[in-house]
Design a protein around this motif. Structure first.
Motif, PDB file in Angstrom:
ATOM      1  N   PHE A   1       7.435 -14.281   3.261  1.00  7.68           N
ATOM      2  CA  PHE A   1       8.170 -13.758   4.701  1.00  7.68           C
ATOM      3  C   PHE A   1       7.606 -12.173   5.197  1.00  7.68           C
ATOM      4  N   GLY A   2       6.387 -12.543   6.157  1.00  2.82           N
ATOM      5  CA  GLY A   2       5.643 -11.817   6.768  1.00  2.82           C
ATOM      6  C   GLY A   2       4.242 -11.758   6.653  1.00  2.82           C
ATOM      7  N   VAL A   3       4.601 -12.327   5.375  1.00  5.57           N
ATOM      8  CA  VAL A   3       2.507 -12.138   5.063  1.00  5.57           C
ATOM      9  C   VAL A   3       2.038 -14.113   5.762  1.00  5.57           C
ATOM     10  N   LEU A   4       2.784 -15.097   5.315  1.00  5.53           N
ATOM     11  CA  LEU A   4       2.910 -16.592   5.397  1.00  5.53           C
ATOM     12  C   LEU A   4       2.787 -17.056   6.948  1.00  5.53           C
ATOM     13  N   GLY A   5       2.532 -18.315   7.188  1.00  6.91           N
ATOM     14  CA  GLY A   5       2.381 -18.682   8.799  1.00  6.91           C
ATOM     15  C   GLY A   5       2.111 -17.849   9.864  1.00  6.91           C
ATOM     16  N   PRO A   6       2.370 -18.717  10.918  1.00  6.39           N
ATOM     17  CA  PRO A   6       2.003 -18.111  12.087  1.00  6.39           C
ATOM     18  C   PRO A   6       2.864 -16.875  11.965  1.00  6.39           C
ATOM     19  N   GLN A   7       1.950 -15.760  12.242  1.00  4.66           N
ATOM     20  CA  GLN A   7       2.974 -14.349  13.038  1.00  4.66           C
ATOM     21  C   GLN A   7       3.292 -14.226  11.703  1.00  4.66           C
TER      22      GLN A   7
ATOM     23  N   THR B   1      13.483 -11.627   2.052  1.00  8.41           N
ATOM     24  CA  THR B   1      13.399 -10.037   2.257  1.00  8.41           C
ATOM     25  C   THR B   1      12.955  -9.304   2.588  1.00  8.41           C
ATOM     26  N   LEU B   2      13.743  -8.112   3.034  1.00  5.73           N
ATOM     27  CA  LEU B   2      13.072  -7.264   3.920  1.00  5.73           C
ATOM     28  C   LEU B   2      12.835  -5.414   3.539  1.00  5.73           C
ATOM     29  N   GLY B   3      12.450  -5.490   2.103  1.00  2.00           N
ATOM     30  CA  GLY B   3      11.807  -4.533   1.609  1.00  2.00           C
ATOM     31  C   GLY B   3      10.522  -4.701   0.853  1.00  2.00           C
ATOM     32  N   LYS B   4       9.694  -6.038   1.374  1.00  2.00           N
ATOM     33  CA  LYS B   4       8.193  -6.571   0.618  1.00  2.00           C
ATOM     34  C   LYS B   4       7.708  -6.161   2.057  1.00  2.00           C
ATOM     35  N   ALA B   5       7.256  -6.725   2.338  1.00  2.00           N
ATOM     36  CA  ALA B   5       6.280  -6.650   3.505  1.00  2.00           C
ATOM     37  C   ALA B   5       6.939  -6.166   4.844  1.00  2.00           C
ATOM     38  N   ALA B   6       8.218  -6.054   5.192  1.00  2.00           N
ATOM     39  CA  ALA B   6       8.669  -5.587   6.118  1.00  2.00           C
ATOM     40  C   ALA B   6       8.715  -3.835   5.747  1.00  2.00           C
ATOM     41  N   GLY B   7       8.933  -3.559   4.527  1.00  3.26           N
ATOM     42  CA  GLY B   7       8.335  -2.302   4.456  1.00  3.26           C
ATOM     43  C   GLY B   7       9.620  -1.686   4.373  1.00  3.26           C
ATOM     44  N   LEU B   8      10.791  -1.869   4.684  1.00  2.00           N
ATOM     45  CA  LEU B   8      12.308  -1.358   4.978  1.00  2.00           C
ATOM     46  C   LEU B   8      13.517  -1.648   3.332  1.00  2.00           C
ATOM     47  N   ALA B   9      14.493  -2.118   3.932  1.00  2.00           N
ATOM     48  CA  ALA B   9      14.860  -2.812   3.285  1.00  2.00           C
ATOM     49  C   ALA B   9      16.323  -3.911   3.122  1.00  2.00           C
ATOM     50  N   GLY B  10      16.695  -4.766   2.261  1.00  2.00           N
ATOM     51  CA  GLY B  10      17.765  -5.975   2.620  1.00  2.00           C
ATOM     52  C   GLY B  10      17.018  -6.999   2.678  1.00  2.00           C
ATOM     53  N   ALA B  11      17.669  -7.503   3.078  1.00  2.00           N
ATOM     54  CA  ALA B  11      17.630  -9.236   2.955  1.00  2.00           C
ATOM     55  C   ALA B  11      18.509 -10.298   4.298  1.00  2.00           C
ATOM     56  N   PHE B  12      18.138 -11.180   4.488  1.00  6.54           N
ATOM     57  CA  PHE B  12      18.899 -11.919   5.382  1.00  6.54           C
ATOM     58  C   PHE B  12      19.092 -13.692   4.572  1.00  6.54           C
ATOM     59  N   VAL B  13      19.415 -14.661   4.820  1.00  7.11           N
ATOM     60  CA  VAL B  13      19.933 -15.310   5.089  1.00  7.11           C
ATOM     61  C   VAL B  13      20.240 -16.450   5.943  1.00  7.11           C
TER      62      VAL B  13
END
Length: 386
Positions: A208-214, A234-246
């Motif tokens: 998430f945030g790295v692969l695919g268009p945009q 996951t939002l604590g990696k490429a997104a730079g913050l914390a949390g996740a979503f389904v």
């Protein structure tokens, strides 16, 4: 006595070079950091786009705290769900091309909650052997039969599915495997899910945030869409913050909201964090330059690092593992790099299989070409002298 046994077990970890050590940062997340009181060049964070210390996210988080306060006060289904949570979930779902999404506090909680909500006794989970520990734990909590297939082996998975008479089945996989950096065969896995009437649950923590268009993730990169797909980001990696979503089909998410214990029985994440994540999504969507820089660094690293004794594992992602094999030798290599001002983590069993201890090099868009050159030069030299 209990304490004597525990102390003996700790001593055994030391003897096997398996004792983990925690280091303390004195500076924000970034390649050039102060760690345990010394200046260091770090290759160990999952901050793939270099957003964790981005001024816009710092300001968005502060503004969110001013608007919403410091905490949520309760679980989402009591009184801890805020308007900005709604906005974030709608934005996340649209970003990854799904109907609906639920926002959770961590990726571990997301992976721990999905499988027990969808499957139970008598059902079956088919999992890649190198899946993240959180997916393994989620499968065990579901009480479904857990069948693990060899890493990336579609033929082996096919044989397992053909012999299963479970009423409800799920194929579960990482998209990018966190200790190897390689990609799951998602197109083939979805075809099997369609053929055998399975859910396909994809943990895209490192995509998430790295692969695919945009940066829309591994499913977008593969051009896949289906109501059978359940996507975990996951939002604590490429997104730079914390949390996740389904994210997934609307009725699937409605069911998860009713049944996912890790969503129902925990305090909601601070709404200020949700506001900062909305700002992060804007940076990700318009972050093609960052992704291009990251990909250039990956290519540079692989082109420059020519090894004879150790092995650079095949990976086209930001995760670049250097397999050493022996636990003690891997620790010695990590220490030698640390002594030169380079922080690269040593990964040992049980995180990876016995005999495959490695360095896990993590590249980010915040690194520079000279940073990579310094690391590759040190690795090549140490291979000859260590």
């Amino acid at each position: 006595m209990l304490l004597d046994r525990l102390q003996a077990d700790l001593a055994t970890l030391n003897e096997q070079a398996l004792r983990r050590v925690r280091r303390t940062l004195d500076t924000p997340c970034g390649p050039h950091a102060t760690v345990d009181g010394r200046e260091i060049l770090a290759f160990c964070s999952n901050d793939y786009l270099g957003l964790a210390g981005h001024p816009q996210l710092v300001c968005a988080l502060a503004a969110g705290a001013q608007r919403w306060g410091a905490g949520s006060g309760a679980s989402h289904l009591v009184s801890g769900h805020y308007r900005v949570h709604d906005e974030l979930e709608a934005r996340l779902a649209a970003f990854v091309g799904m109907d609906s999404a639920l926002y959770l506090s961590t990726g571990y909680m997301a992976n721990l909650g999905v499988l027990p909500a969808l499957l139970g006794r008598g059902d079956a989970v088919f999992a890649d052997r190198l899946n993240h520990a959180s997916l393994v734990d989620g499968a065990l909590l579901s009480r479904a039969s857990l069948r693990r297939y060899p890493h990336g082996d579609v033929e082996a998975l096919t044989r397992l599915l053909e012999t299963s008479d479970a009423p409800c089945k799920a194929i579960v996989t990482d998209s990018v495997f966190s200790m190897d950096g390689d990609l799951a065969p998602l197109t083939e896995l979805l075809a099997l899910a369609e053929r055998h009437d399975c859910w396909l649950i994809v943990d895209d923590a490192h995509g998430f945030g790295v692969l695919g268009p945009q940066g829309r993730g591994a499913l977008a990169a593969a051009g896949l869409a289906s109501w059978r797909l359940i996507y975990i980001g996951t939002l604590g990696k490429a997104a730079g913050l914390a949390g996740a979503f389904v994210a997934g089909q609307r009725d699937v998410l409605a069911w998860l909201l009713q049944k996912m214990r890790t969503y129902i029985f925990t305090t909601g994440a601070p709404p200020a964090l949700a506001q900062a994540l909305l700002a992060s999504l804007e940076l990700i969507e318009h972050g093609d330059e960052r992704r291009a820089r990251l990909n250039a660094l990956i290519e540079q690293f692989r082109a420059e690092l020519r090894l004879t004794r150790w092995r650079l594992l095949p990976s086209a992602t930001a995760i670049q593992p250097v397999q050493v094999g022996d636990n003690a030798e891997t620790l010695a290599l990590a220490q030698a790099l640390w002594d030169e001002g380079l922080w690269v983590p040593a990964i040992r069993p049980p995180t990876v299989p016995q005999g495959s201890a490695r360095l896990r090099v993590s590249l980010t868009a915040a690194h520079g070409a000279e940073d990579v050159r310094r690391l590759t030069a040190a690795l090549k030299r140490l291979e000859q002298t260590l």
